[in-house]
Design a protein around this motif. Structure first.
Motif, PDB file in Angstrom:
ATOM      1  N   PHE A  28       0.916  -1.304  -0.120  1.00 25.25           N
ATOM      2  CA  PHE A  28       0.062  -0.193   0.003  1.00 25.25           C
ATOM      3  C   PHE A  28       1.025   1.288  -0.051  1.00 25.25           C
ATOM      4  O   PHE A  28       0.473   2.230  -0.733  1.00 25.25           O
ATOM      5  N   LEU A  29       1.838   1.069   0.681  1.00 27.99           N
ATOM      6  CA  LEU A  29       2.737   2.598   0.971  1.00 27.99           C
ATOM      7  C   LEU A  29       4.036   2.474  -0.014  1.00 27.99           C
ATOM      8  O   LEU A  29       4.659   3.692   0.096  1.00 27.99           O
ATOM      9  N   ALA A  30       3.919   1.578  -0.959  1.00 30.95           N
ATOM     10  CA  ALA A  30       4.950   1.511  -2.236  1.00 30.95           C
ATOM     11  C   ALA A  30       4.782   2.901  -2.891  1.00 30.95           C
ATOM     12  O   ALA A  30       3.649   3.034  -3.018  1.00 30.95           O
ATOM     13  N   PRO A  31       6.010   3.382  -3.526  1.00 33.62           N
ATOM     14  CA  PRO A  31       5.804   4.468  -3.986  1.00 33.62           C
ATOM     15  C   PRO A  31       4.765   4.448  -5.526  1.00 33.62           C
ATOM     16  O   PRO A  31       4.008   5.291  -5.894  1.00 33.62           O
ATOM     17  N   ALA A  32       4.783   3.103  -5.858  1.00 36.24           N
ATOM     18  CA  ALA A  32       4.238   2.737  -7.046  1.00 36.24           C
ATOM     19  C   ALA A  32       2.630   3.030  -6.740  1.00 36.24           C
ATOM     20  O   ALA A  32       1.692   3.767  -7.536  1.00 36.24           O
ATOM     21  N   ASN A  33       2.086   2.461  -5.726  1.00 36.74           N
ATOM     22  CA  ASN A  33       0.773   2.635  -5.343  1.00 36.74           C
ATOM     23  C   ASN A  33       0.393   4.018  -5.131  1.00 36.74           C
ATOM     24  O   ASN A  33      -0.837   4.398  -5.249  1.00 36.74           O
ATOM     25  N   ILE A  34       1.215   4.727  -4.248  1.00 43.15           N
ATOM     26  CA  ILE A  34       0.985   6.239  -4.012  1.00 43.15           C
ATOM     27  C   ILE A  34       0.639   7.212  -5.288  1.00 43.15           C
ATOM     28  O   ILE A  34      -0.128   7.776  -5.401  1.00 43.15           O
ATOM     29  N   THR A  35       1.683   6.658  -6.125  1.00 41.16           N
ATOM     30  CA  THR A  35       1.633   7.462  -7.517  1.00 41.16           C
ATOM     31  C   THR A  35       0.199   7.288  -8.213  1.00 41.16           C
ATOM     32  O   THR A  35      -0.477   8.261  -8.572  1.00 41.16           O
TER      33      THR A  35
ATOM     34  N   PHE B 203      -8.916  -0.039 -15.654  1.00 45.01           N
ATOM     35  CA  PHE B 203      -7.379   0.532 -15.536  1.00 45.01           C
ATOM     36  C   PHE B 203      -6.986   0.727 -13.957  1.00 45.01           C
ATOM     37  O   PHE B 203      -6.257   0.160 -13.427  1.00 45.01           O
ATOM     38  N   ALA B 204      -8.240   1.299 -13.432  1.00 44.93           N
ATOM     39  CA  ALA B 204      -7.834   1.308 -11.933  1.00 44.93           C
ATOM     40  C   ALA B 204      -7.816   0.142 -10.964  1.00 44.93           C
ATOM     41  O   ALA B 204      -6.723  -0.067 -10.252  1.00 44.93           O
ATOM     42  N   VAL B 205      -8.572  -0.967 -11.322  1.00 46.55           N
ATOM     43  CA  VAL B 205      -8.561  -2.403 -10.869  1.00 46.55           C
ATOM     44  C   VAL B 205      -7.135  -3.089 -11.069  1.00 46.55           C
ATOM     45  O   VAL B 205      -6.569  -3.513 -10.256  1.00 46.55           O
ATOM     46  N   MET B 206      -6.767  -2.923 -12.430  1.00 43.62           N
ATOM     47  CA  MET B 206      -5.694  -3.523 -12.666  1.00 43.62           C
ATOM     48  C   MET B 206      -4.156  -2.996 -12.108  1.00 43.62           C
ATOM     49  O   MET B 206      -3.354  -3.578 -11.821  1.00 43.62           O
ATOM     50  N   GLN B 207      -4.372  -1.571 -11.896  1.00 39.72           N
ATOM     51  CA  GLN B 207      -3.180  -1.004 -11.197  1.00 39.72           C
ATOM     52  C   GLN B 207      -3.116  -1.540  -9.638  1.00 39.72           C
ATOM     53  O   GLN B 207      -2.007  -1.559  -9.535  1.00 39.72           O
ATOM     54  N   ASP B 208      -4.522  -1.858  -9.088  1.00 35.04           N
ATOM     55  CA  ASP B 208      -4.364  -2.189  -7.887  1.00 35.04           C
ATOM     56  C   ASP B 208      -3.891  -3.840  -7.825  1.00 35.04           C
ATOM     57  O   ASP B 208      -2.880  -4.212  -6.993  1.00 35.04           O
ATOM     58  N   TYR B 209      -4.197  -4.435  -8.874  1.00 35.40           N
ATOM     59  CA  TYR B 209      -3.802  -5.819  -8.854  1.00 35.40           C
ATOM     60  C   TYR B 209      -2.389  -5.776  -9.086  1.00 35.40           C
ATOM     61  O   TYR B 209      -1.669  -6.702  -8.184  1.00 35.40           O
ATOM     62  N   LEU B 210      -1.776  -5.016 -10.013  1.00 33.09           N
ATOM     63  CA  LEU B 210      -0.466  -5.080 -10.018  1.00 33.09           C
ATOM     64  C   LEU B 210       0.517  -4.609  -8.655  1.00 33.09           C
ATOM     65  O   LEU B 210       1.615  -5.116  -8.432  1.00 33.09           O
ATOM     66  N   ALA B 211       0.011  -3.702  -8.093  1.00 31.03           N
ATOM     67  CA  ALA B 211       0.613  -3.204  -6.863  1.00 31.03           C
ATOM     68  C   ALA B 211       0.458  -4.560  -5.673  1.00 31.03           C
ATOM     69  O   ALA B 211       1.400  -4.597  -4.904  1.00 31.03           O
ATOM     70  N   LYS B 212      -0.774  -5.108  -5.758  1.00 26.17           N
ATOM     71  CA  LYS B 212      -0.880  -6.307  -4.740  1.00 26.17           C
ATOM     72  C   LYS B 212      -0.208  -7.463  -5.156  1.00 26.17           C
ATOM     73  O   LYS B 212       0.447  -8.276  -4.196  1.00 26.17           O
TER      74      LYS B 212
END
Lengths: 322, 319
Positions: A28-35, B203-212
């Motif tokens: 959650f706090l990774a820069p990529a997610n914050i961006t 787009f938003a859901v996929m960004q979150d998948y990629l972060a997760k």
């Protein structure tokens, strides 16, 4: 000095959400997610800052989501049309940006003029223009999707994805508009007039404020900010369709109210709006990152948090008045 | 002699003219009402385009057929449209793609009870036996064909994420079939969230998948609009080489990329928006020919591969 808890309410909620997010998922706090989260918030954020002025002056604008879709469509058509003449370069893109911002100003002026000059209720005017803009973009796209030329898109793309380090341009634009908006609301004559009109327009008129002009300007300002949001939106997916910007108006209004601006007008808080926008996009992000509930219930969670945020402020306000 | 034959010819022409006029007055002029959801997303946009295109073509081919097209943004508006068609246009047949099954069942049944020919498209009514003709895509096959591709082309232990559409029975059927096709394989479905058949949401859901998830091997986007949003999110995260994406419905931009052999988009599964054309055409045939046009017509979902993509590419359609 006493700490004013009730104005800090939204901020406390935001910090609580950040802690919750960090506890649920380490990325959650990774820069990529914050961006991601901040850049995604920028569209609604820019619009919500403008909406703060409109609502503070006692108005409302339901047309912004449809307006954004329409402006995105028109800007894409303009850039595609200019491509053979101007070529695939920044000139064409600047033209598209100008079309979006000027179009936003014209659309905002249209809303404002109908409200102040023709004296029609803002709710009705903008409900009407909401339908008009939405139909126009569907018609322009022939029911499908308007797509920007591939070469132009590649050139334009960094406007959404690029930036200074991990701070991308949408975040920078949002931050600048928020700071400027807060300054205008707090320290400029225009901002004080907006608040005066919203709390009592008759008294404002007796105080020699040109009420109609100030009201009209709030809608023009909002239109221009919708245009800027479109400038940042188009490079993200390079397309616009009838489903672009659906319900953005309600998200913007919700953000404004969560931030502590009164829906009946008279008290505007731009930084509160920024916090409101961040709260709304964080809820989405956290629900996606953590499998807390069935995805069917995402909307319910959002609803509960919005109502809670406003209820907490109300209680504190009531206590203050006693 | 010559003059007489001329007069005869004139009389014949007049008689023919009168005849055809009498023909129309006898009720041979048939009005077909078409009620479909409005173009709120790419697939429906394509469907609207195909409906208008077919109506224009059939109107020219069969002068005695007249069409009334209405598009509705929600179920209540669609009910009003159908009532208006019955009351003011006196339609002889109704082609309807129900916005939702439940609320449309009673109004469509009323049309049937008035003795009209009813064609139901894609979404069934909640009561059986109302329609004369049922034309639909195959949602189960849509999910199954995609699922089988995942099963055959992924190594055991691979990880997959899924984007779902707007919560509906149609979406459930597809997802269940997809899950069933993967059952017993070593492919793991990490997550399933709703992208609402919308590019921005996907787009938003996929960004979150990629972060997760640090590892994703393939994405089932289940719709080409969502696939485009997903691809954008993947390239923003610079993870293009790690995973491929399967959309669905055969959007022209996607089909083009499959034709060109794009590695990120190996195949696609059809769910043709032109199914509305089949429905309108078959309804028209009921009035202009002796072909029996009642029953169920299920359009299969097929796999678009780089080899056969040419057959599915319609550059003129907006979808």
């Amino acid at each position: 000095m006493k700490i004013d808890l009730h104005t800090l309410g939204p901020l406390v909620a935001l910090i609580a959400l950040v802690i919750l997010g960090a506890a649920l998922n380490s990325s959650f706090l990774a820069p990529a997610n914050i961006t991601n989260v901040l850049a995604r918030s920028a569209f609604i954020g820019l619009i919500a800052v403008g909406m703060t002025f409109v609502i503070t002056a006692g108005g409302l604008d339901l047309s912004v989501g449809s307006m954004a879709a329409f402006l995105a469509g028109v800007a894409i058509i303009a850039m595609n049309a200019a491509l053979p003449g101007l070529g695939s370069n920044w000139g064409t893109i600047l033209l598209g940006m100008a079309v979006a911002v000027l179009g936003g100003i014209v659309a905002g002026y249209l809303n404002g003029a109908l409200i102040t000059k023709a004296r029609i209720e803002p709710f009705i005017v903008t409900l009407g223009t909401m339908g008009i803009f939405r139909s126009l973009v569907t018609w322009l796209a022939d029911g499908g999707t308007l797509s920007l030329d591939y070469g132009l898109r590649t050139l334009y793309r960094p406007v959404y994805y690029g930036g200074i380090g991990w701070i991308t341009w949408p975040i920078i634009a949002f931050a600048m508009v928020a700071v400027l908006g807060e300054w205008i609301m707090r320290h400029s004559r225009f901002g004080r007039h907006v608040e005066a009109i919203g709390s009592n327009d008759r008294v404002a008129r007796y105080s020699a404020i040109d009420v109609n002009r100030v009201r009209l300007l709030t809608y023009v300002l909002l239109g221009a900010l919708v245009g800027i949001a479109v400038v940042l939106y188009v490079p993200r997916l390079g397309s616009a369709s009838g489903s672009t910007g659906v319900l953005w108006e309600l998200e913007a209004i919700a953000a404004v109210i969560i931030g502590g601006t009164a829906l009946k007008g008279g008290r505007g808080r731009v930084w509160g709006t920024v916090v409101g926008v961040l709260i709304l996009s964080l809820i989405d992000n956290i629900l996606n990152l953590a499998d807390l509930v069935s995805p069917y219930l995402n909307g319910a969670i959002q609803g509960v948090i919005i109502v809670l945020a406003v209820v907490l402020q109300r209680e504190k306000r009531a206590a203050e008045e006693r | 002699m010559k003059r007489r034959s001329l007069m005869k010819a004139a009389a014949l022409v007049a008689a023919m003219g009168m005849g055809s006029a009498a023909f129309a007055q006898d009720g041979e002029k048939k009005i077909i009402g078409v009620s479909i959801p409005s173009a709120t997303h790419g697939f429906m946009g394509g469907l609207n385009w195909h409906a208008q295109d077919t109506i224009k073509r059939l109107g020219e081919t069969y002068p005695n057929l007249e069409f009334v097209l209405s598009t509705a943004g929600d179920a209540a508006k669609q009910v009003n449209d159908i009532e208006d068609m019955m009351a003011t246009r006196n339609i002889d047949a109704l082609v309807v793609l129900p916005f939702e099954s439940e609320p449309l069942t009673a109004p469509v049944k009323a049309v049937k009870d008035a003795g009209k020919f009813v064609t139901v498209v894609d979404r069934g009514l909640s009561q059986e036996g109302i329609e004369d003709l049922y034309v639909a895509g195959d949602n189960t096959a849509f999910g199954r064909v995609a699922g089988e591709y995942f099963r055959e082309h992924l190594e055991p232990g691979s990880k997959v994420v899924v984007l779902r559409g707007i919560p509906t029975t149609l979406d459930n059927e597809r997802v269940e079939a997809f899950q069933k096709a993967l059952e017993g394989s070593e492919v793991e479905i990490l997550d399933m969230q709703h992208g609402n058949w919308n590019r921005d949401d996907a787009f938003a859901v996929m960004q979150d998948y990629l972060a997760k998830y640090p590892r994703i091997d393939a994405v089932w986007a289940a719709d080409d609009d969502m696939a485009l949003g997903v691809l954008e999110a993947i390239s923003a995260a610079n993870r293009q080489d790690e995973m491929w994406v399967i959309g669905g419905a055969g959007m022209k931009e996607i089909v083009k990329r499959i034709m060109d052999g794009d590695k990120q988009l190996p195949v696609n599964v059809t769910y043709p928006p032109a199914l509305i054309s089949a429905a309108i055409e078959m309804t028209a045939l009921n009035f202009v020919s002796n072909s029996p046009m009642t029953g169920r017509f299920i359009i299969s979902s097929r796999l678009i591969t780089p080899e056969n993509a040419g057959q599915f590419y319609y550059p003129d359609s907006p979808f």
